[in-house]
Design a protein around this motif. Structure first.
Motif, PDB file in Angstrom:
ATOM      1  N   TYR A 202      83.633  51.736 104.072  1.00  0.00           N
ATOM      2  CA  TYR A 202      83.711  50.882 102.882  1.00  0.00           C
ATOM      3  C   TYR A 202      83.952  51.621 101.573  1.00  0.00           C
ATOM      4  O   TYR A 202      84.767  51.193 100.761  1.00  0.00           O
ATOM      5  CB  TYR A 202      82.420  50.068 102.768  1.00  0.00           C
TER       6      TYR A 202
ATOM      7  N   ARG B 117      89.942  52.391 109.358  1.00  0.00           N
ATOM      8  CA  ARG B 117      89.386  51.039 109.297  1.00  0.00           C
ATOM      9  C   ARG B 117      90.127  50.090 110.238  1.00  0.00           C
ATOM     10  O   ARG B 117      89.513  49.191 110.831  1.00  0.00           O
ATOM     11  CB  ARG B 117      89.410  50.534 107.849  1.00  0.00           C
TER      12      ARG B 117
ATOM     13  N   SER C  67      87.678  44.219 101.457  1.00  0.00           N
ATOM     14  CA  SER C  67      87.178  45.325 102.267  1.00  0.00           C
ATOM     15  C   SER C  67      87.292  45.076 103.756  1.00  0.00           C
ATOM     16  O   SER C  67      87.321  46.018 104.540  1.00  0.00           O
ATOM     17  CB  SER C  67      85.721  45.630 101.890  1.00  0.00           C
TER      18      SER C  67
ATOM     19  N   ASP D 141      83.070  44.026 106.300  1.00  0.00           N
ATOM     20  CA  ASP D 141      82.701  45.422 106.513  1.00  0.00           C
ATOM     21  C   ASP D 141      81.226  45.598 106.830  1.00  0.00           C
ATOM     22  O   ASP D 141      80.840  46.540 107.521  1.00  0.00           O
ATOM     23  CB  ASP D 141      83.070  46.259 105.283  1.00  0.00           C
TER      24      ASP D 141
END
Length: 485
Positions: free
Chosen positions: A261, A278, A302, A365
């Motif tokens: 994050y 990610r 995010s 996230d």
């Protein structure tokens, strides 16, 4: 006045970003650009210190965003010189919620061999004990920040120059620190022996830059050279870069949440794109937690890369079911009660035509307190979704961080008091699943998952295993995870 948005309080927040430049004309302008790229790491306040051969050290510290304070050329003209460092802040220590300008970094000290300024990312876990000792010995503190301890320890050191005094001071410090500092002629960068917080080196023209992340090097046209190694100190002058390893060697424990994050997706960590990591987290999440659904939607921004990865691996179409208002700005810093009750609708809006009648996978996230997750779920159901399934791109956050991240007290963390099924019921969703800690490790490049005997990262917020004992918090009653838990 702090600029933290009232509806952003359900995310973990990094303490700050740091940036420094040496050997570039109008170095402070480069630093301002770098801090702008690091604004996601701290939006409460910022500061820049520069040095000029004729005017000496100059400093500007302000509350608010970089763009509002360091784009005015009348301000920037007060920061001349070929050497400058800067800092953007979100408080984790000090007078949180009522920040004083004296707490805004960089901090400056005048020593017998000349002045020095220092900007710190991280948290000193023995700061209370150090502060008491220093005050008893006559030190007078100007701020409530733990970072000021470093300046006072340097002042009391008997070493012959500022880099050596910094080494001496940092050997007394426990916790996490990435530091950018400057003297009249030197730019200094240091990482703690575990390398918990990031710091990178770049080349800009004939000069050099230090930054929390590579994305800030990009904005000034600097080339990425390398990461500063855990336990390394670099001293940069017009002659080049000198590397020193002043601390006892230790196994690296970089913060794994930087991958999840904190860092910008266009940054590089450990030689790997944060965005790609990610996306890979989403792939692992889809493998571990499949569910029948119609579309995969990120909780912006995010959750977007992980949602893309989940969609690619599962074969379920990706769609922007929730749209973020990009223009929140400062309008609602102090909202009326009526506006406050609108909650996340000020920031996020559901794409009703897309959502209605669909089984939705929402990818986010993390879940901290769960307040925002509940509001998002209600919005999606109000828009006519048939089912809502939450998939979380990190393990349950069950323990507070003491290394430079703003984390609620443990009892306020949803995962500290509830099982996964209890959290699902609390959020009111059809299913709730988190990526496993092993799955997260695989996504960041550890093919065999997490080694329980020697973890490659600091994952204390998930595991409760703190690589550096949080001495100050233990003295205040914090209880570590029992060995058998």
């Amino acid at each position: 006045m702090p600029l933290a948005h009232p509806f952003d309080d359900d995310k973990l927040k990094e303490e700050c970003g740091i940036f420094g430049v040496i050997g570039a004309s109008d170095a402070a302008n480069f630093v301002a650009l770098g801090l702008h790229a690091l604004q996601h790491r701290g939006q409460e306040a910022g500061g820049i210190v520069s040095h000029d051969a004729d005017q000496g050290f100059n400093s500007v510290r302000r509350f608010g965003y970089v763009r509002d304070n360091f784009t005015d050329q009348n301000v920037m003209k007060t920061l001349p010189g070929l050497l400058a460092i800067g800092h953007v802040r979100y408080s984790t220590t000090g007078s949180k919620g009522q920040t004083a300008i004296r707490d805004v970094q960089p901090f400056f000290g005048e020593f017998s061999m000349g002045g020095a300024a220092i900007a710190h990312n991280g948290n000193i876990t023995n700061a209370d004990a150090l502060r008491r000792e220093l005050i008893e010995r006559g030190s007078i503190f100007q701020s409530s920040s733990d970072s000021e301890c470093i300046i006072h320890l340097m002042a009391r050191s008997l070493q012959r120059n500022i880099p050596e005094r910094m080494e001496d001071a940092l050997r007394r410090v426990e916790g996490a620190f990435s530091i950018v500092a400057m003297t009249r002629t030197k730019l200094i960068g240091v990482r703690d022996p575990l390398g918990v917080r990031p710091l990178v080196l770049g080349k800009v023209g004939d000069g050099w830059a230090l930054s929390s992340e590579t994305c800030a090097l990009d904005i000034i046209g600097a080339s990425f050279v390398r990461e500063i190694k855990p336990g390394e100190m670099v001293v940069i002058t017009e002659k080049g870069v000198e590397s020193i390893f002043p601390f006892r060697p230790a196994k690296s424990r970089f913060c794994i949440f930087e991958h999840v994050y904190f860092s910008r997706p266009d940054s590089i960590l450990g030689g790997r794109s944060v965005y790609e990591t990610r996306r890979e987290i989403g792939v692992e999440l889809a493998r571990e937690t499949p569910v029948d659904a119609d579309i995969v939607c990120p909780v912006p921004d995010s959750g977007t890369p992980a949602a893309i990865g989940y969609s690619q691996e599962s074969g379920i179409p990706y769609a922007m079911g929730i749209i973020r208002n990009q223009y929140m700005g400062r309008t609602f810093i102090e909202p009326t009660e009526q506006i406050r009750n609108m909650g996340v609708r000020l920031k996020l809006n559901v794409n009703r035509a897309l959502i209605k009648g669909k089984r939705i996978i929402l990818v986010d996230d993390s879940v901290v307190r769960g307040t925002t997750s509940r509001k998002i779920k209600e919005m999606v159901l109000d828009a006519g979704a048939a089912e809502v399934h939450f998939r979380i791109a990190s393990p349950p956050t069950a323990w507070p961080c003491f290394y430079g991240v703003d984390t609620p007290q443990r009892e306020k963390l949803l995962a500290a008091t509830m099982s996964e099924e209890e959290m699902r019921q609390h959020l009111g969703v059809d299913s709730l699943r988190f990526i496993s800690l092993d799955g997260l490790y695989r996504a960041v490049g550890e093919a065999n998952g997490r080694d329980p005997d020697a973890p490659a990262y600091c994952d204390a917020c998930f595991s409760g295993e703190y690589p550096v004992e949080p001495a100050d918090m233990i003295s205040k009653g914090f209880e570590l995870k029992p060995a058998a838990e």
